[in-house]
Write a protein that holds these residues in place. Sequence first.
Motif, PDB file in Angstrom:
ATOM      1  N   VAL A   3     130.024 100.297   9.853  1.00 17.90           N
ATOM      2  CA  VAL A   3     129.111 100.711  10.934  1.00 17.90           C
ATOM      3  C   VAL A   3     129.591 101.984  11.617  1.00 17.90           C
ATOM      4  N   ALA A   4     130.905 102.206  11.615  1.00 16.31           N
ATOM      5  CA  ALA A   4     131.439 103.377  12.316  1.00 16.31           C
ATOM      6  C   ALA A   4     131.578 104.582  11.382  1.00 16.31           C
ATOM      7  N   PRO A  29     144.746 106.272  13.536  1.00 14.97           N
ATOM      8  CA  PRO A  29     143.326 106.644  13.459  1.00 14.97           C
ATOM      9  C   PRO A  29     142.546 105.663  12.596  1.00 14.97           C
ATOM     10  N   ASN A  30     141.422 105.207  13.101  1.00 16.27           N
ATOM     11  CA  ASN A  30     140.526 104.339  12.324  1.00 16.27           C
ATOM     12  C   ASN A  30     139.133 104.551  12.889  1.00 16.27           C
ATOM     13  N   PRO A  31     138.107 104.670  12.018  1.00 16.32           N
ATOM     14  CA  PRO A  31     136.786 105.001  12.562  1.00 16.32           C
ATOM     15  C   PRO A  31     136.274 103.975  13.572  1.00 16.32           C
ATOM     16  N   ARG A  32     136.642 102.677  13.386  1.00 14.93           N
ATOM     17  CA  ARG A  32     136.186 101.666  14.342  1.00 14.93           C
ATOM     18  C   ARG A  32     137.400 101.151  15.090  1.00 14.93           C
ATOM     19  N   PRO A  33     137.344 101.134  16.435  1.00  9.09           N
ATOM     20  CA  PRO A  33     138.487 100.621  17.194  1.00  9.09           C
ATOM     21  C   PRO A  33     138.838  99.217  16.706  1.00  9.09           C
ATOM     22  N   VAL A  34     140.115  98.893  16.656  1.00  8.82           N
ATOM     23  CA  VAL A  34     140.497  97.641  16.021  1.00  8.82           C
ATOM     24  C   VAL A  34     141.517  96.881  16.868  1.00  8.82           C
ATOM     25  N   THR A  35     141.269  95.573  17.019  1.00  9.65           N
ATOM     26  CA  THR A  35     142.200  94.704  17.736  1.00  9.65           C
ATOM     27  C   THR A  35     142.620  93.580  16.789  1.00  9.65           C
ATOM     28  N   ALA A  36     143.662  92.837  17.195  1.00 11.06           N
ATOM     29  CA  ALA A  36     144.118  91.718  16.364  1.00 11.06           C
ATOM     30  C   ALA A  36     142.990  90.709  16.176  1.00 11.06           C
ATOM     31  N   ASP A  37     142.139  90.541  17.207  1.00 16.11           N
ATOM     32  CA  ASP A  37     141.022  89.595  17.103  1.00 16.11           C
ATOM     33  C   ASP A  37     140.003  90.019  16.040  1.00 16.11           C
ATOM     34  N   VAL A  66     121.506  98.614   4.610  1.00 17.06           N
ATOM     35  CA  VAL A  66     122.867  98.062   4.605  1.00 17.06           C
ATOM     36  C   VAL A  66     123.823  98.956   5.393  1.00 17.06           C
ATOM     37  N   ASP A  67     123.807 100.245   5.100  1.00 17.01           N
ATOM     38  CA  ASP A  67     124.775 101.152   5.741  1.00 17.01           C
ATOM     39  C   ASP A  67     124.649 101.127   7.254  1.00 17.01           C
ATOM     40  N   ASN A  68     123.407 100.960   7.722  1.00 17.89           N
ATOM     41  CA  ASN A  68     123.196 101.003   9.169  1.00 17.89           C
ATOM     42  C   ASN A  68     123.126  99.620   9.792  1.00 17.89           C
ATOM     43  N   ASP A  69     123.389  98.594   8.973  1.00 19.91           N
ATOM     44  CA  ASP A  69     123.351  97.227   9.490  1.00 19.91           C
ATOM     45  C   ASP A  69     122.059  97.001  10.264  1.00 19.91           C
ATOM     46  N   LEU A  70     120.938  97.344   9.665  1.00 20.29           N
ATOM     47  CA  LEU A  70     119.660  97.344  10.366  1.00 20.29           C
ATOM     48  C   LEU A  70     119.328  95.953  10.907  1.00 20.29           C
TER      49      LEU A  70
END
Length: 621
Positions: free
Chosen positions: A265-266, A321-329, A385-389
Amino acid sequence: MKSFEHTTHASRVIFGAGTLSRLRDEVERLGGSRVLLLGGRADRAAEVLGALAVARFAEVAMHTPVEVTERVLELVREHGVDCLVSVGGGSSTNLGKALVARTGLPHLAVPTTYAGSEMTPVLGETAEGAKTTRRDPALQPRTVLYDVELTVGLPVGVSVVSGFNAMAHAVEALYSPQADPAVDAYAVDAITRFARALPLIAERPDDLDARADALTGAWLAGICLGSVEMGLHHKLCHVLGGSFGLPHAETHTVVLPHVMAFNAVAAPEAMRKIAAALGAPDAPAAVFDLAARLGAPTSLAALGDFSLSEAAALATAKPYPNPRPVTADDVLPLLGEAWRGDRPAGRPDLRRLADQVVATLGPAPNARVAELVGDLVRRLHGFVVDNDLTEDEWKAGIDFLTRTGQITTPVRQEFVLLSDVLGVSSAVDVLTNSRSPETTPSAVLGPFYVEGPPSVPSGSDLAAGLPGVPLRADVRIVDLDGQPVADAVVDVWQSNQDGFYDVQLPDLEGPVLRARLRSDDDGRLWFHTILPSAYPIPDDGPVGQLLRATGRHPYRAPHLHFMISAPGYRRLITQLFVAGGDYLDSDAVFGVKDELIVDFPGDSHRTLDFTFRIAPDRTTS
Ligand code: BEZ
Ligand code: FE
C-alpha cells in the motif's frame, strides 16, 4: 522531479563463460603473489592459481561468525598472504570482506551463487548471536570474476533460493527512499531476468543461457544492494539468520512475499514495476506463487525454531528506511503468516482470476479486440490489488462512470472530456499522428467542432462584429517539400473573447467564429477574426467534479482550432496557441505542444502568420 545522490562503487567486473581461466592474471593485476583461497569449492581456482595459492580455507560458515574470521586471520599471518580470493556464495565473499576489514588486503571475489554480496561495500558479521553490518567502500571486492560455467553445477534448490535472495535486493531497492533511475533500471532488469531464468533452470539446470541470465541478474541486484539501504525485509532476514540461525537464502525466499504484501500500500509504483517484471497482476502473490511453483520453501516453520515475538522486537528495535512505518505489532502477524507458509493475506489468487477472465476471451473473432480487452482486464485487476481498493471506492468509481454516461449526449461528450483531462486523447493523438516529425504536430479535436461549417472566401470576417481584439490570420498549407497545397479545405473554429464557443450560447444566431476556407494556388488563405481567450472546459458535470476532487483547474490555454484536408494528404487536426497566453503550462487537456505555440504580434490589432506542413496519405497512394 526526483533529486538523488548516486555513488558508483568502483570494482572491476569480468563476466562470461570460462572466465576463471583469467584468475591468475587478475590476481597479478592486483599485485598479488601469495593468495589465500577461501571457499569449499575452490579446486579449479587453486589449479588456475598454481603456486600463487599459498593457503586455503574451506570451512566457511554462514553469517560470518567473528570466531571463524579470527582463525583465518592466523592463516593470513602465517603464510604472508598478500591477496584474498573468495570462491562461493555470500558467506565466502563476506569472509573475504571480514578479512579485508582487518588487513586491508586486496580481495578478488568469484561468486558462484546469486547472493550479490560481491557488489556491495557492506559487511555482515555475527558475534555472540547478534548480526551487525557495516558499510565502507574499502570493503567492496576490488575485482569480481563471474564465470557462468561455475554456476551450472549449483543445485536447482540452491539456485532458486539464491535467486529469490537476489530478487529481494532488487525489490527493496525499488521502494528505497534512496532509489534513483539507475538503481530502478537495474532492479527491474534483475527481477525480469530471474522471473525468466529460474523456471528454465529448474527444468534444465545446465542451460547456459538461463544461467547467464540469472548471473547477470545477480550482478545487477548486487549493485542495487550496494547502492541503497535496505528495508524491513532485509532487517527481518538479518535477525532470523543472525540471531536464530535460520538459513540465509531460504529465509529471504519465505519472507519476501509477506514483507512485499505489508509494504504494497505504501509503494504502489514499485509494486507495479515488480508485477510487470514478473508478468503478473499482483507482485507479492506472484513472488509467493513463483517460489511455490519452483518447489522452494514457503514456510519459516520448515527452516528452524525461533520466538516470533522476539524476532519482531529485534527487527523493529532500531529505525531504518521502509516505505510503510513498521512496529513490532505489525511484524508479528506478518511473521505468523510466513511461519505457517500462508499465501500473503489480502492477496487472493488474483493471478488465477485474471487468467480465468482472459481465458474466456479466446477464440475471439477479432484477435486485436481480445488482446486489448485481455490487457485491460489484467491492468484493472492489478489496479484493484495494488491500491487495495475498498468496496466503497469501487462503488464511487462505478457511480462516477454511470453519471458520466448519463450526462453524455451527441453535443455533450463527457466521456471524450474524461479521456481529454486524463491525457488519454493526447496520448492516442501522439501515437497516431506524430510519427512524422517533419509535419506540423496535431492536437486533440475537442468537443466543439461542428461538421460542415459555413464556407467563406479568404478575407472574410469570422467574428461577425463580436467584441474582441481584432486579428488577421494568414495561413499557408505546404507539403513536406515546402510546395504549396492548393484547394485544401481548412476548417477553423474558436472561442469568443469570454471563452465560449457558439454552440455553448443558445441565444446566438447561426454559427460564428467558425468557417470553412480553401487555399489558393499558392496554398494561401486569410481571414479576419478576434484573438481567442483562455476558457474553462465544461466543468458542471462529473469531469468537473473529478478536476475539483484532484485540485485541478479546468482552463485551456487560448487557441485557434484547424482541420486541414486535401485530396492525397493525411488530414491534420491541430490547434495554434497564443504565445504568452495563460495556462500554456497547465492546459487542462494536455493539448499544448511547443511547436504549436505561435507569436500573434501587434497591440490593438494582432496578426498571425503560420505555415502548416501536411503529409501525403500513404494509405491512398
Ligand atoms: C477544445 O479545445 O475545444 C477542447 C478540447 C478538449 C476538451 C474540451 C475542449
Ligand atoms: Fe478549443
